[in-house]
Each structure stands twice: as C-alpha cells, then as structure tokens.
Design a protein around this motif. Structure first.
Motif, PDB file in Angstrom:
ATOM      1  N   HIS A  95       0.840  -1.199   0.000  1.00  0.00           N
ATOM      2  CA  HIS A  95       0.000   0.000   0.000  1.00  0.00           C
ATOM      3  C   HIS A  95       0.874   1.248   0.000  1.00  0.00           C
ATOM      4  CE1 HIS A  95      -3.410  -2.578   0.978  1.00  0.00           C
ATOM      5  NE2 HIS A  95      -2.719  -3.079   1.997  1.00  0.00           N
ATOM      6  N   GLY A  96       0.500   2.236  -0.804  1.00  0.00           N
ATOM      7  CA  GLY A  96       1.201   3.503  -0.813  1.00  0.00           C
ATOM      8  C   GLY A  96       0.523   4.509   0.101  1.00  0.00           C
ATOM      9  N   VAL A  97       1.328   5.341   0.742  1.00  0.00           N
ATOM     10  CA  VAL A  97       0.818   6.409   1.609  1.00  0.00           C
ATOM     11  C   VAL A  97       1.531   7.701   1.235  1.00  0.00           C
ATOM     12  CG1 VAL A  97       0.686   7.295   3.975  1.00  0.00           C
ATOM     13  CG2 VAL A  97       0.291   4.859   3.534  1.00  0.00           C
ATOM     14  N   CYS A  98       0.775   8.752   0.997  1.00  0.00           N
ATOM     15  CA  CYS A  98       1.383  10.059   0.783  1.00  0.00           C
ATOM     16  C   CYS A  98       2.153  10.444   2.046  1.00  0.00           C
ATOM     17  CB  CYS A  98       0.321  11.097   0.466  1.00  0.00           C
ATOM     18  SG  CYS A  98       0.945  12.790   0.336  1.00  0.00           S
ATOM     19  N   THR A  99       3.437  10.743   1.889  1.00  0.00           N
ATOM     20  CA  THR A  99       4.275  11.068   3.040  1.00  0.00           C
ATOM     21  C   THR A  99       3.734  12.265   3.813  1.00  0.00           C
ATOM     22  OG1 THR A  99       6.220  10.141   1.936  1.00  0.00           O
ATOM     23  CG2 THR A  99       6.625  11.708   3.713  1.00  0.00           C
ATOM     24  N   LEU A 100       3.182  13.247   3.116  1.00  0.00           N
ATOM     25  CA  LEU A 100       2.624  14.423   3.784  1.00  0.00           C
ATOM     26  C   LEU A 100       1.408  14.044   4.632  1.00  0.00           C
ATOM     27  CD1 LEU A 100       2.876  16.993   0.848  1.00  0.00           C
ATOM     28  CD2 LEU A 100       4.539  16.547   2.665  1.00  0.00           C
ATOM     29  N   ASP A 101       0.615  13.081   4.163  1.00  0.00           N
ATOM     30  CA  ASP A 101      -0.527  12.605   4.953  1.00  0.00           C
ATOM     31  C   ASP A 101      -0.057  11.962   6.253  1.00  0.00           C
ATOM     32  OD1 ASP A 101      -2.101  13.442   2.859  1.00  0.00           O
ATOM     33  OD2 ASP A 101      -2.684  11.431   2.202  1.00  0.00           O
ATOM     34  N   ALA A 102       1.041  11.209   6.171  1.00  0.00           N
ATOM     35  CA  ALA A 102       1.570  10.561   7.376  1.00  0.00           C
ATOM     36  C   ALA A 102       2.089  11.596   8.368  1.00  0.00           C
ATOM     37  CB  ALA A 102       2.672   9.576   7.001  1.00  0.00           C
ATOM     38  N   ILE A 103       2.744  12.652   7.871  1.00  0.00           N
ATOM     39  CA  ILE A 103       3.214  13.711   8.764  1.00  0.00           C
ATOM     40  C   ILE A 103       2.024  14.422   9.399  1.00  0.00           C
ATOM     41  CG2 ILE A 103       4.479  15.891   8.894  1.00  0.00           C
ATOM     42  CD1 ILE A 103       6.281  14.880   6.645  1.00  0.00           C
ATOM     43  N   PRO A 146      -1.105  17.188  -2.924  1.00  0.00           N
ATOM     44  CA  PRO A 146       0.244  17.711  -2.777  1.00  0.00           C
ATOM     45  C   PRO A 146       0.715  18.488  -4.007  1.00  0.00           C
ATOM     46  CG  PRO A 146       0.342  15.388  -3.331  1.00  0.00           C
ATOM     47  CD  PRO A 146      -1.113  15.723  -3.153  1.00  0.00           C
ATOM     48  N   ALA A 147       1.635  19.424  -3.758  1.00  0.00           N
ATOM     49  CA  ALA A 147       2.183  20.247  -4.828  1.00  0.00           C
ATOM     50  C   ALA A 147       3.599  20.644  -4.456  1.00  0.00           C
ATOM     51  CB  ALA A 147       1.309  21.486  -5.041  1.00  0.00           C
ATOM     52  N   PRO A 165       5.584   6.433  -7.206  1.00  0.00           N
ATOM     53  CA  PRO A 165       6.151   7.656  -6.632  1.00  0.00           C
ATOM     54  C   PRO A 165       5.406   8.923  -7.027  1.00  0.00           C
ATOM     55  CG  PRO A 165       7.476   6.918  -8.492  1.00  0.00           C
ATOM     56  CD  PRO A 165       6.463   5.832  -8.230  1.00  0.00           C
ATOM     57  N   LEU A 166       5.307   9.851  -6.064  1.00  0.00           N
ATOM     58  CA  LEU A 166       4.810  11.191  -6.325  1.00  0.00           C
ATOM     59  C   LEU A 166       6.038  12.107  -6.440  1.00  0.00           C
ATOM     60  CD1 LEU A 166       1.893  11.401  -3.712  1.00  0.00           C
ATOM     61  CD2 LEU A 166       1.664  11.201  -6.195  1.00  0.00           C
ATOM     62  N   TYR A 167       6.621  12.178  -7.636  1.00  0.00           N
ATOM     63  CA  TYR A 167       7.812  13.015  -7.805  1.00  0.00           C
ATOM     64  C   TYR A 167       7.435  14.504  -7.905  1.00  0.00           C
ATOM     65  CZ  TYR A 167      10.509   8.776  -8.820  1.00  0.00           C
ATOM     66  OH  TYR A 167      11.119   7.551  -8.745  1.00  0.00           O
ATOM     67  N   LEU A 168       6.363  14.828  -8.625  1.00  0.00           N
ATOM     68  CA  LEU A 168       5.839  16.176  -8.844  1.00  0.00           C
ATOM     69  C   LEU A 168       6.722  17.044  -9.736  1.00  0.00           C
ATOM     70  CD1 LEU A 168       4.286  17.215  -5.409  1.00  0.00           C
ATOM     71  CD2 LEU A 168       3.309  15.839  -7.247  1.00  0.00           C
TER      72      LEU A 168
END
Length: 217
Positions: free
Chosen positions: A91-99, A138-139, A197-200
């Motif tokens: 499962h993937g988790v947005c790192t910002l969501d975890a913070i 995210p941005a 990955p969310l490289y953006l």
C-alpha cells in the motif's frame, strides 16, 4: 494484521511494525545520503525488536512522497521487492498525509499545512482541515509564491517562516505514524494509494542533447 511500514521520501530513514492496534517497534535515522545503506538494516531491527518473522507479515505500507527522486525510489523498490518475495499487498501512503497524522497525534489542532524541503528553494506541501483530511495538494512550489499559511508543520515550513509563521515539528515523517495512518484507513474501508512515486517534478538527471554518435550509422 502485521504491517511493516517504511519511508525514504525525506532525509529520515524510518521503519516500523504495527499489529493493527499499536506500533510494536520503530526505527528513525536522519541521513539524506544513505537511504540505500540504512533502510534494510532498519527493517531488520524493527522486525527483530517486535519479535516478528517477515513471513508472518500480512501487508506492507510505503511512503510514496512527494520527495526527491533518489531517496524516494529506495523505499519504493524495496517495497516492491519484499512484496513480491513474500506475496504481500503493498500500500502507498502520501508522506505528507503521514506527517499530518503524526502532527495531530502530537497535539496540532485546527486547519494546517504540511511542508517538506524540496530543495531548489522549493517545498512540497499539502493542506489539511481540522479533522486532518487533505484538502489541497500535494504540490511543489517556491514558498514566496504561496499565501501565508499559519499553523504549518514540517522541515520545509521551518525553513521559511515568512510563509509559514509559527511553524513547528514534526520535521520528518515517522514510520510509526505512517503505519498507524495506513491501519486506520484500511480499517475504515478506505483505499490507500498505489505504490507509485509522487515526484511532482522531473529528476535532475537529464539525457544530454546533441551528443556525438560513436557507432556508424
């Protein structure tokens, strides 16, 4: 449930084991240049501390960023390899969501923004409502191009107090928080992200243009 979680999207190399109720063990080390060297030993330590054989795991959760290309891919490639070898869902988790989840657990209240350092005088960011739900992002942007965002958390917010006044920690993601976020979302029947990955933005390395051919046409 026995979930192994880890993240390499920030300077922190972090791993944790969660049993569906609580974090059993976690590791956290800041070293932005040694993700590849530190991640597998960290995973081994938390499994040993939790007394969990990797063959007993039921799922993996990995931070998908946003984050720098080199560090982020270490976690994602490791998750893909372990998931394949052990036959586990990843499962993937947005790192910002975890913070954000970690910040709320540490007492942050009200709407807030999470910002991490994206280098190049930019930040990766996302905004959350009073319940901790992501409402924007995210941005990736230069802080000067953003409206002032009080109540921010994260290493990126601490770097730019003009845009993020009264910024505070947590600075980097904890795998324990990431694991708890993943378990909470799965228990509520909500889907997590695919492990991509969310490289953006594009990586720094580019194929050179106008190079000379060394083989005959």
């Amino acid at each position: 449930m026995l979930l192994l979680a880890f993240d390499t999207a920030t300077p922190a190399v972090t791993a944790a084991v969660h049993d569906g109720t609580a974090v059993l063990a976690q590791a956290f080390q800041i070293d932005a240049r040694r993700h590849g060297e530190l991640l597998l030993p960290a995973i081994g330590r938390v499994l040993a501390e939790a007394g969990v054989d990797k063959r007993r795991l039921t799922a993996l959760a990995v931070g998908v960023g946003p984050g720098p290309y080199t560090g982020l891919r270490v976690g994602l490639v490791t998750a893909a390899a372990l998931g394949h070898a052990l036959g586990l869902p990843v499962h993937g988790v947005c790192t910002l969501d975890a913070i954000a989840h970690q910040a709320r657990a540490e007492g942050v209240t009200g709407p807030f923004t999470v910002a991490t350092d994206a280098r190049r005088k930019e930040v990766y960011w996302a905004s959350y409502d009073a319940e901790g739900r992501r409402v924007e992002g995210p941005a990736v942007d230069r802080p000067g191009e953003l409206a002032v965002r009080p109540g921010a958390v994260g290493a990126g917010a601490l770097l730019y107090p003009g845009t993020f006044p009264e910024a505070r920690g947590p600075e980097h993601v904890s795998a324990g928080a990431l694991a708890d976020f993943a378990v909470t979302e799965l228990a509520a029947g909500r889907e997590l992200l695919p492990p991509r990955p969310l490289y953006l933005r594009r990586p720094d390395a580019q194929v050179p243009a106008g190079y000379k051919a060394v083989l005959p046409a």
